[in-house]
Design an enzyme around this catalytic site. Structure first.
Site, PDB file in Angstrom:
ATOM      1  N   CYS A 405       0.839  -1.205   0.000  1.00  0.00           N
ATOM      2  CA  CYS A 405       0.000   0.000   0.000  1.00  0.00           C
ATOM      3  C   CYS A 405       0.873   1.254   0.000  1.00  0.00           C
ATOM      4  CB  CYS A 405      -0.968  -0.038   1.178  1.00  0.00           C
ATOM      5  SG  CYS A 405      -2.348   1.117   1.028  1.00  0.00           S
ATOM      6  N   HIS A 534      -3.476  -5.259   0.236  1.00  0.00           N
ATOM      7  CA  HIS A 534      -2.912  -5.742   1.503  1.00  0.00           C
ATOM      8  C   HIS A 534      -2.949  -7.265   1.516  1.00  0.00           C
ATOM      9  CE1 HIS A 534      -2.583  -1.968   3.934  1.00  0.00           C
ATOM     10  NE2 HIS A 534      -3.463  -1.539   3.030  1.00  0.00           N
ATOM     11  N   GLU A 536      -1.541  -9.348   3.347  1.00  0.00           N
ATOM     12  CA  GLU A 536      -1.484  -9.958   4.678  1.00  0.00           C
ATOM     13  C   GLU A 536      -2.853 -10.373   5.188  1.00  0.00           C
ATOM     14  OE1 GLU A 536      -1.437  -5.391   5.493  1.00  0.00           O
ATOM     15  OE2 GLU A 536      -0.804  -6.803   3.957  1.00  0.00           O
TER      16      GLU A 536
END
Length: 589
Positions: A405, A534, A536
């Site tokens: 990001c 993102h 994750e």
């Protein structure tokens, strides 16, 4: 529907989320379909506007919901996809009740906490608990409810009353409460009095814990266990010891060893449920995979991979909870021990060299000694010049780099400044009057309202023609389209793309309209990748995020090996652990 309530006493932060997630995982190993709900007693409607340095990270769901970080634990452990409604806050409940009052739903009655707020809480839980959360598309058998904070907090009282009523509404054998307490050690002696007082408090509030989970640094000795059982008026097998473990991924095994599955079956009469043979086999396979992978944490790894995490909120590690977990998933997959070098990006800047030389040199020493450099997401101007310097160091010295990001935007700005000759390249977020805004505010985003106005949730990214060389794309098994979760207000300015690509920066992934830059990569580098999404948020214990796996593998010198094994394994390797497929025998586990 059966419910498992996980509440906490004595102090906050004792690990309710991990215990709730572990309980859910153990239920899934028995072939049950499990959902989860997190209750947060704060007045915010959602977690989107909260400062990560104070509250920890904001977890983003596929539907765009900005929620508490504990929902990330639920998704990672249970391999399910939750919605924004799975996170209940006081703000949401009061907003709902007030809206109903304005519509006249209550027919002129005096609206009160009891029964209107408590009924709204129960109705919300019963509705959401029945929403399918996995690929079976069937109603869950059990819903895990975690009550945030500690019992006794004034803001939790309406929820505790609602849980008391929900137990009665659910009926016999359909509600179980696990109360998590803390057992401190003072002068070498384990003290049980705080737990006794906590159980007394929760009972006085109307709840009756079926199991007491005792958090402790070391194993609970038999004397302390019996004392807790005696004074809390429960059987010995109703007291569960949850000691500190080498890895949080071993907590489910610790609970299983103490007979938690047996207790759950007995109290909730789980044997009366009709359980699919397919889900039972899948649960056993998943449990075998979990033990095989997380059991490696007990080994004495000789090979360590050191990652420099260059961020803005490093003083509170929970600010990067999902990033840490994604790194852990990848290092376990690579059979490496993870060591994170936490670096405050401000400490890399020249102003720190003047004001605090020791911090400046310490930060640069940590950066230069790392195997890989990670710049995660964040907001605001503070520390961004330090991030630019970190990206420049990684690019020039061929050190693996992953930008997420803001970290991707930083990589673009750095490349524009030092390779493409746009020396004043900046972001509109950093300087609204900048002449060359390489990063611009997304035109459709509301600049005035902060809550839930970003580009949020699961969105497609398309790998572009000619990007077959991409190291990241190879880990997605050559897929042309991927789905990842987003959370951002700013994007790469399309008017600079041609100039940047002519300078050697490749935008290998774009959105489905071909307008927004999603993945940036440098070809002549071991691993230099930036992603606007993102990754994750979708990383799982048994199925690591591809950008993180590639980054960690490159940092450990294993990228070619890992890539080859993913390509050899094909789709099965990519879904191992998700669809219950057995380990592929690749030697990675």
């Amino acid at each position: 529907m059966k419910y498992v309530l996980v509440s906490g006493g004595v102090i906050s932060g004792v690990g309710k989320g991990i215990i709730a997630s572990s309980t859910g995982l153990l239920l899934k190993t028995q072939g049950l379909k499990v959902s989860s709900i997190k209750v947060d007693p704060y007045l915010n409607v959602d977690a989107g506007t909260m400062n990560p340095r104070e509250h920890g990270e904001v977890f983003v769901l596929s539907d765009g919901g900005e929620v508490d970080l504990d929902l990330g634990n639920y998704e990672r452990y249970l391999n399910i996809t939750l919605t924004r409604d799975n996170n209940i806050t006081t703000g949401k409940i009061y907003q709902h009740v007030i809206e109903q009052e304005r519509k006249g739903t209550y027919l002129g009655k005096t609206v009160q906490v009891v029964p209107h707020i408590t009924d709204a809480i129960q109705d919300w839980i019963e509705r959401v608990a029945r929403i399918p959360v996995d690929d079976t598309n069937e109603e869950p058998d059990v819903c895990i409810i975690e009550l945030g904070g500690t019992v006794g907090d004034i803001e939790s009282m309406p929820f505790i009353e609602a849980m008391t009523q929900l137990r009665r509404r659910a009926g016999k054998n359909n509600f179980l409460q696990i109360h998590v307490s803390y057992v401190p050690v003072i002068n070498g002696e384990q003290k049980t009095k705080p737990t006794q007082q906590a159980i007394k408090a929760v009972r006085s509030a109307g709840l009756v814990p079926d199991l007491i989970a005792c958090r402790c640094e070391i194993a609970l000795d038999q004397g302390a266990l019996e004392k807790i059982a005696h004074f809390c008026q429960v059987d010995n097998d109703q007291v569960i010891m949850v000691r500190d473990m080498p890895s949080i991924y071993q907590v489910p095994m610790l609970l299983e060893q103490q007979g938690l599955i047996t207790s759950l079956k007995k109290i909730l009469a789980l044997d009366t449920l009709t359980i699919s043979d397919t889900l039972t086999r899948k649960g056993k396979q998943t449990w075998a995979q979990w033990q095989a992978l997380t059991g490696t944490q007990t080994r004495n790894f000789h090979d360590t991979v050191e990652i420099a995490l260059v961020g803005k909120y490093t003083e509170l590690h929970d600010s990067y909870m999902s990033v840490i977990k994604a790194l852990e998933h990848s290092t376990m997959r690579c059979n490496r021990l993870l060591k994170i070098r936490w670096i405050d990006s401000e400490h890399l800047e020249a102003k720190t060299q003047i004001s605090d030389p020791s911090r400046f040199h310490s930060a640069w020493h940590a950066l230069c000694g790392a195997n890989g450099v990670l710049v995660p997401g964040g907001f605001g101007t503070r520390g961004t010049e330090g991030m630019v310097l970190a990206a420049k160091y990684a690019r020039e010295n061929k050190v693996p780099y992953l930008g997420i990001c803001l970290g991707m935007q930083i990589a673009v700005i750095e490349y524009a400044r030092h390779i493409c000759g746009i020396t004043d390249a900046s972001s509109e977020e950093f300087n609204a009057q900048a002449a060359n805004k390489l990063i611009m505010f997304m035109p459709e985003v509301d600049k005035e309202t902060m809550g839930a106005t970003m580009r949020l949730g699961l969105r497609p990214t398309l790998f572009q023609e000619g990007s077959e060389w991409s190291r990241l794309r190879a880990l997605y098994h050559g897929k042309t389209e991927i789905l990842e979760r987003h959370r951002h207000r700013y994007e790469v300015n399309p008017s600079f793309i041609e100039q940047l690509e002519q300078g050697g920066l490749s935008f290998v992934g774009k959105d489905d309209a071909g307008v927004r830059m999603e993945v940036v990569e440098i070809k002549d580098h071991p691993w230099f990748v930036g992603v606007q999404f993102h990754p994750e948020y979708l990383s799982r214990v048994l199925d690591p995020s591809r950008p993180f796996l590639g980054f960690v593998a490159a940092s450990a010198g294993l990228l070619s090996t890992i890539t080859q094994q993913y390509q050899d394994g094909g789709a099965e390797s990519l879904t191992a652990g998700v669809n219950g497929i057995a380990l592929n025998g690749s030697g990675l586990f």
